[in-house]
Design an enzyme around this catalytic site. Structure first.
Site, PDB file in Angstrom:
ATOM      1  N   LYS A 135       0.836  -1.138   0.121  1.00  0.00           N
ATOM      2  CA  LYS A 135      -0.102  -0.139  -0.119  1.00  0.00           C
ATOM      3  C   LYS A 135       0.975   1.295   0.037  1.00  0.00           C
ATOM      4  CE  LYS A 135      -4.253   1.066   0.352  1.00  0.00           C
ATOM      5  NZ  LYS A 135      -5.725  -0.169   0.032  1.00  0.00           N
TER       6      LYS A 135
HETATM    7  N1  GLU Z   1      -7.313  -0.041  -3.028  1.00  0.00           N
HETATM    8  C1  GLU Z   1      -7.926  -1.164  -3.366  1.00  0.00           C
HETATM    9  C2  GLU Z   1      -7.907  -2.018  -1.979  1.00  0.00           C
HETATM   10  O1  GLU Z   1      -7.707  -1.627  -1.045  1.00  0.00           O
HETATM   11  C3  GLU Z   1      -7.563  -2.020  -4.601  1.00  0.00           C
HETATM   12  C4  GLU Z   1      -6.185  -2.461  -4.591  1.00  0.00           C
HETATM   13  C5  GLU Z   1      -5.500  -2.965  -5.953  1.00  0.00           C
HETATM   14  O2  GLU Z   1      -6.670  -2.992  -6.794  1.00  0.00           O
HETATM   15  O3  GLU Z   1      -4.463  -3.086  -6.079  1.00  0.00           O
HETATM   16  O4  GLU Z   1      -8.391  -3.199  -2.253  1.00  0.00           O
END
Ligand code: GLU
Length: 422
Positions: free
Chosen positions: A110
């Site tokens: 993240k």
């Molecule tokens: N931000 C989204 C999540 O928390 C998607 C992450 C992604 O698609 O890599 O799942």
């Protein structure tokens, strides 16, 4: 156990404690437990960028890579003034579990920038994004770490990252990010995937508790962004009544149901929900305690806490947001035993599932039809739900514990098979 000041953050410590609780409960190998409780890598960068008035500002950016045993790191980028190392680390760990539950060959990461994107002009947003991309350039890549949108970022931000990365490498590399616009290698169905996935999980849960999803079912949704908006649309489509939705300006309540098309038309003009005529304006806190059948927190973390957990009146709690329920609240809900919880790492996995499809399509230069994407999403979500549900039954635990068990088992088995290098 060694203490790291960077991760001295309530959210991270709770996510970590939850992992340790479940790890111990399942007698997880002690060495694996030590390795998984912290991220593998964490990068913090300073991002200087020029405001439109000529002044230079410096903001902080992060990218945290929790685990890549099963495949490249994967996870969103968040633009929000409160972003910090602890929050991003917590969310990175949750991405590891999310990918593992749905069986993706991906790890967890993240990132984010501590900035409020809303007051920025398009040019300012572009400059921050491009400079951030340069600062994390060697940390990301289609084979190593693939960012995606999250709170405060969108398709356009992904497009700028893709362009900056590609310019540096000398050729187009669409697979470096997912959640891109369709015309540069994005996938059909990606935009609505997180909300659609939440609804798929609700359909599976409703079947288990023999709840008929018809016009009598009242749905309350906190947050009307990528996740909440798409979930509202889909819940209405399957015939349920959405009685409350909210954004940061107001929570709208209408016991007779709010109409998606009418809300969309209002939002297109006014940008925010406040002032919408066909609903009573209540607070975001009140929304959570509304008498409803399905509650979908789809905004920010830690909104269900020890003070309101007792007051929830829903039958199904489907966590569209990441980490909306604190550990204390979770304990209360577990003891109550009358709410069917679909935990975040299962409920909102639809986003990363279709991100995975997008990445695969980019790598193969072969694109799929929307129908196929939605069908595959349904298969992966319902299989994952079934797996978690069976674990809950077999181990006699709640759905959150079962979801974590499923994910931890998958990752730890792979870690033990690969062994420790050197
Ligand atoms: N931000 C989204 C999540 O928390 C998607 C992450 C992604 O698609 O890599 O799942």
């Amino acid at each position: 156990m060694q203490h790291h000041i960077e991760w001295d953050n309530t959210f991270f410590k709770e996510v970590q404690a939850n992992f340790e609780r479940v790890g111990r409960q399942m007698h997880l190998d002690e060495n694996i437990l030590l390795r998984l409780r912290v991220p593998e890598k964490a990068l913090m960068v300073s991002i200087p960028f020029r405001r439109d008035n000529g002044k230079v500002e410096v903001v902080t950016g992060y990218r945290v890579q929790h685990n890549d045993t099963l495949g490249p790191y994967k996870g969103g980028l968040r633009y929000n003034p409160h972003v910090n190392m602890g929050e991003v680390s917590a969310l990175a760990m949750m991405m590891t579990w999310k990918s593992a539950i749905v069986g993706l060959p991906l790890g967890g990461a993240k990132g984010g920038v501590a900035i409020d994107p809303h007051p920025l002009s398009r040019q300012e947003l572009q400059r921050v994004t491009r400079r951030f991309t340069i600062e994390i350039l060697n940390f990301i890549g289609p084979d190593s770490d693939i960012p995606a949108p999250d709170m405060g970022t969108n398709e356009q931000v992904m497009a700028w990252i893709m362009d900056t990365y590609s310019q540096q490498k000398g050729h187009a590399i669409p697979g470096v990010v997912t959640g891109k616009p369709i015309d540069i290698g994005g996938s059909l169905g990606r935009r609505e995937a997180p909300g659609r996935g939440v609804v798929y999980a609700i359909i599976s849960a409703a079947e288990k508790i023999k709840m008929k999803l018809d016009s009598k079912i009242r749905v309350a949704i906190q947050g009307y962004g990528q996740v909440g908006g798409a979930a509202a649309k889909k819940m209405e489509k399957i015939g349920c009544k959405v009685i409350a939705v909210s954004d940061h300006t107001c929570a709208l309540y209408n016991p007779n149901g709010l109409k998606f098309d009418s809300l969309s038309a209002y939002l297109a003009q006014n940008k925010v929900l406040k002032g919408y005529p066909e609903g009573e304006c209540i607070t975001n806190e009140e929304l959570l305690e509304i008498d409803c059948d399905v509650l979908i927190p789809a905004a920010i973390e830690r909104v269900i806490h020890k003070d309101n957990a007792k007051k929830l009146k829903c039958r199904i709690l489907a966590e569209g947001a990441n980490g909306p329920t604190t550990n204390e609240a979770d304990q209360i809900i577990r003891e109550r035993g009358d709410i069917f919880v679909i935990p975040d790492i299962l409920a909102n996995a639809g986003g990363v599932v279709v991100s995975y499809f997008e990445w695969v399509q980019d790598l193969q230069n072969l694109f799929w039809k929307e129908k196929e994407i939605n069908h595959r999403l349904w298969e992966m979500m319902s299989d994952a739900f079934e797996k978690v549900y069976l674990t809950a039954q077999k181990e006699k635990v709640d759905m959150r514990t079962a979801a974590l068990m499923t994910a931890i088992r998958k990752v730890s088995t792979a870690m033990l098979t690969r062994g420790l290098y050197p």
